[in-house]
Design a protein around this motif. Structure first.
Motif, PDB file in Angstrom:
ATOM      1  N   HIS A  85      48.920  26.843  34.023  1.00  0.00           N
ATOM      2  CA  HIS A  85      48.243  27.547  33.106  1.00  0.00           C
ATOM      3  C   HIS A  85      47.618  26.675  31.820  1.00  0.00           C
ATOM      4  O   HIS A  85      46.663  26.962  31.281  1.00  0.00           O
ATOM      5  N   LEU A  86      48.890  25.802  31.449  1.00  0.00           N
ATOM      6  CA  LEU A  86      48.332  25.026  30.242  1.00  0.00           C
ATOM      7  C   LEU A  86      47.376  24.173  30.461  1.00  0.00           C
ATOM      8  O   LEU A  86      46.484  23.882  29.681  1.00  0.00           O
ATOM      9  N   PHE A  87      47.518  23.622  31.534  1.00  0.00           N
ATOM     10  CA  PHE A  87      46.391  22.537  32.213  1.00  0.00           C
ATOM     11  C   PHE A  87      44.925  23.036  32.084  1.00  0.00           C
ATOM     12  O   PHE A  87      43.902  22.650  31.659  1.00  0.00           O
ATOM     13  N   GLN A  88      45.045  24.447  32.592  1.00  0.00           N
ATOM     14  CA  GLN A  88      43.587  25.046  32.570  1.00  0.00           C
ATOM     15  C   GLN A  88      43.104  25.510  31.201  1.00  0.00           C
ATOM     16  O   GLN A  88      42.018  25.266  30.933  1.00  0.00           O
TER      17      GLN A  88
ATOM     18  N   GLU B 232      47.696  13.520  30.038  1.00  0.00           N
ATOM     19  CA  GLU B 232      49.003  13.699  29.533  1.00  0.00           C
ATOM     20  C   GLU B 232      49.716  15.036  30.285  1.00  0.00           C
ATOM     21  O   GLU B 232      50.788  14.856  30.847  1.00  0.00           O
ATOM     22  N   GLN B 233      49.208  16.286  30.371  1.00  0.00           N
ATOM     23  CA  GLN B 233      49.444  17.503  30.942  1.00  0.00           C
ATOM     24  C   GLN B 233      49.709  17.324  32.457  1.00  0.00           C
ATOM     25  O   GLN B 233      51.087  17.441  32.979  1.00  0.00           O
ATOM     26  N   LEU B 234      48.894  16.593  33.189  1.00  0.00           N
ATOM     27  CA  LEU B 234      49.050  16.417  34.622  1.00  0.00           C
ATOM     28  C   LEU B 234      50.169  15.415  34.842  1.00  0.00           C
ATOM     29  O   LEU B 234      51.045  15.489  35.648  1.00  0.00           O
ATOM     30  N   ASN B 235      50.110  14.453  34.203  1.00  0.00           N
ATOM     31  CA  ASN B 235      51.298  13.339  34.165  1.00  0.00           C
ATOM     32  C   ASN B 235      52.712  13.750  34.067  1.00  0.00           C
ATOM     33  O   ASN B 235      53.427  13.475  34.638  1.00  0.00           O
TER      34      ASN B 235
ATOM     35  N   ILE C  73      56.336  24.867  36.774  1.00  0.00           N
ATOM     36  CA  ILE C  73      54.898  24.561  37.434  1.00  0.00           C
ATOM     37  C   ILE C  73      53.964  25.676  37.096  1.00  0.00           C
ATOM     38  O   ILE C  73      52.983  25.185  36.787  1.00  0.00           O
ATOM     39  N   LYS C  74      54.243  26.909  37.101  1.00  0.00           N
ATOM     40  CA  LYS C  74      53.060  27.805  36.913  1.00  0.00           C
ATOM     41  C   LYS C  74      52.883  27.717  35.460  1.00  0.00           C
ATOM     42  O   LYS C  74      51.561  27.805  35.180  1.00  0.00           O
ATOM     43  N   ASN C  75      53.460  27.393  34.456  1.00  0.00           N
ATOM     44  CA  ASN C  75      53.274  27.359  32.980  1.00  0.00           C
ATOM     45  C   ASN C  75      52.521  25.925  32.809  1.00  0.00           C
ATOM     46  O   ASN C  75      51.454  25.984  32.091  1.00  0.00           O
ATOM     47  N   ALA C  76      52.925  25.053  33.608  1.00  0.00           N
ATOM     48  CA  ALA C  76      52.151  23.632  33.545  1.00  0.00           C
ATOM     49  C   ALA C  76      50.592  23.868  34.067  1.00  0.00           C
ATOM     50  O   ALA C  76      49.677  23.312  33.334  1.00  0.00           O
TER      51      ALA C  76
ATOM     52  N   SER D 147      42.123  12.969  27.461  1.00  0.00           N
ATOM     53  CA  SER D 147      43.480  12.535  27.464  1.00  0.00           C
ATOM     54  C   SER D 147      44.440  13.499  27.479  1.00  0.00           C
ATOM     55  O   SER D 147      45.780  13.230  27.875  1.00  0.00           O
ATOM     56  N   GLU D 148      44.176  14.806  26.840  1.00  0.00           N
ATOM     57  CA  GLU D 148      45.211  15.811  26.937  1.00  0.00           C
ATOM     58  C   GLU D 148      45.458  16.311  28.284  1.00  0.00           C
ATOM     59  O   GLU D 148      46.594  16.743  28.743  1.00  0.00           O
TER      60      GLU D 148
END
Length: 356
Positions: free
Chosen positions: A144-147, A111-114, A139-142, A107-108
């Protein structure tokens, strides 16, 4: 694992990586022009056309815009839905793939992608043009956070391996394209000049090449202030420890493929493992002198073609779950990674249907 799930995880990861790479290239280009502001014209086409050559199709761009400048290139690479490689298109497709396998991801992750998808929906071209830095940083931070979320909340099973394969194949392809275009432009076609870095303008632009791969600090730790084309080629192509080098990306993709199939360095289980193993061996025993003798463009073109072949065999082995006999006669099976005329990869048939 179902082929449908594996394919969606692969493309979700690949699209996300593509969006991050596009954002980084645009961000670095804006900062490069700020550094060169006192000695060049910001909207000179030579500073914008390479971005289209690396990230998309110049022919398609020419049908929509009259000239290469900051506004048109930004609009095309960020917001234009007709460009399947734009940031908005990439994140939309990553989200669509994630939604189709939402029961298989955490779910995390969703949520991050959404959140990033809705952030892009609320952004405007004028806002990005007026203040690009915070937009691209988001966008770059998002990404990195997603990975990081994926690594820490998604079981490291076959699904995670397909996520890694998508990420590293895309990363290797982007790095090869960037180096190919930028190296040719900066050396002015003279690949064998050792002391090609002649003045401050050249140094600033070579530093921008490193920044485009987030490699400047890591490069300086090894080569200190020796910013030369040979050193940059050695680091961005052949270094086995830097996560964005071509060799590192190929090795990481190989390890993920081998974990799925059980292949090893002494025995390969299928054709995709053979091809990726062959690429890894060639990169391992290649030197910068070998690359220069062959020609940088020719060498990187072979790398890109090798990645295309790996992608084709990957699709046939793991994703080709359509039954040709029950499909209409006018529908032909499409393979991923088969770029036309040196362009970016076409999507598989299922991805094209999703986009429509």
């Amino acid at each position: 694992m179902l082929s449908r799930v594996a394919e969606s995880l692969f493309w979700m990861s690949r699209y996300f990586e593509r969006a991050e790479n596009t954002a980084r290239f645009l961000d670095v280009n804006f900062n490069l022009l700020l550094d060169l502001n006192s000695i060049t014209t910001l909207d000179h086409p030579n500073y914008w056309k390479p971005l289209i050559m690396v990230m998309s199709d110049p022919g398609h761009f020419g049908t929509l815009y009259e000239e290469y400048d900051a506004q048109s290139v930004t609009d095309y690479l960020v917001f234009n839905r007709q460009n399947t490689n734009s940031i908005l298109s990439s994140i939309s497709m990553a989200r669509e793939n994630a939604r189709s396998v939402i029961e298989s991801i955490s779910s995390e992750m969703w949520e991050q992608l959404n959140n990033l998808y809705h952030f892009l929906q609320s952004a405007s071209p004028q806002q990005v043009h007026n203040d690009p830095y915070p937009f691209y940083k988001e966008i770059k931070n998002a990404s990195h956070l997603f990975q990081g979320i994926t690594d820490n909340t998604f079981s490291h099973n076959e699904g995670w391996d397909f996520v890694q394969i998508g990420k590293y194949l895309e990363r290797a392809d982007n790095s090869a394209r960037l180096i190919d275009v930028k190296y040719h432009m900066l050396t002015h076609g003279h690949e064998h000049h050792v002391a090609i870095v002649r003045n401050s303008i050249d140094i600033i632009q070579w530093m921008a090449v490193l920044k485009s791969c987030s490699a400047l600090e890591a490069f300086r730790k090894i080569y200190l202030s020796k910013i030369t084309p040979d050193n940059i080629l050695d680091f961005l192509i052949l270094d086995r420890t830097f996560p964005r080098s071509i060799t590192y990306s190929i090795c990481a993709a190989q390890e993920a493929l081998w974990r799925i199939s059980g292949s090893s360095s002494h025995r390969y289980a299928n054709n995709v493992d053979r091809l990726i193993g062959k690429m890894e061996a060639e990169m391992t025993y290649t030197t910068v002198d070998d690359i220069l003798r062959k020609g940088v463009h020719h060498f990187l073109e072979e790398v890109e073609q090798g990645l295309i072949k790996v992608g084709e065999q990957l699709h046939l082995l793991y994703f080709a779950y359509h039954t040709p006999k029950i499909e209409p006669h006018d529908v032909t099976e499409a393979l991923p990674f088969t770029g036309l005329g040196g362009g970016r990869a076409n999507w598989s048939q299922s991805q094209q249907q999703q986009q429509q």
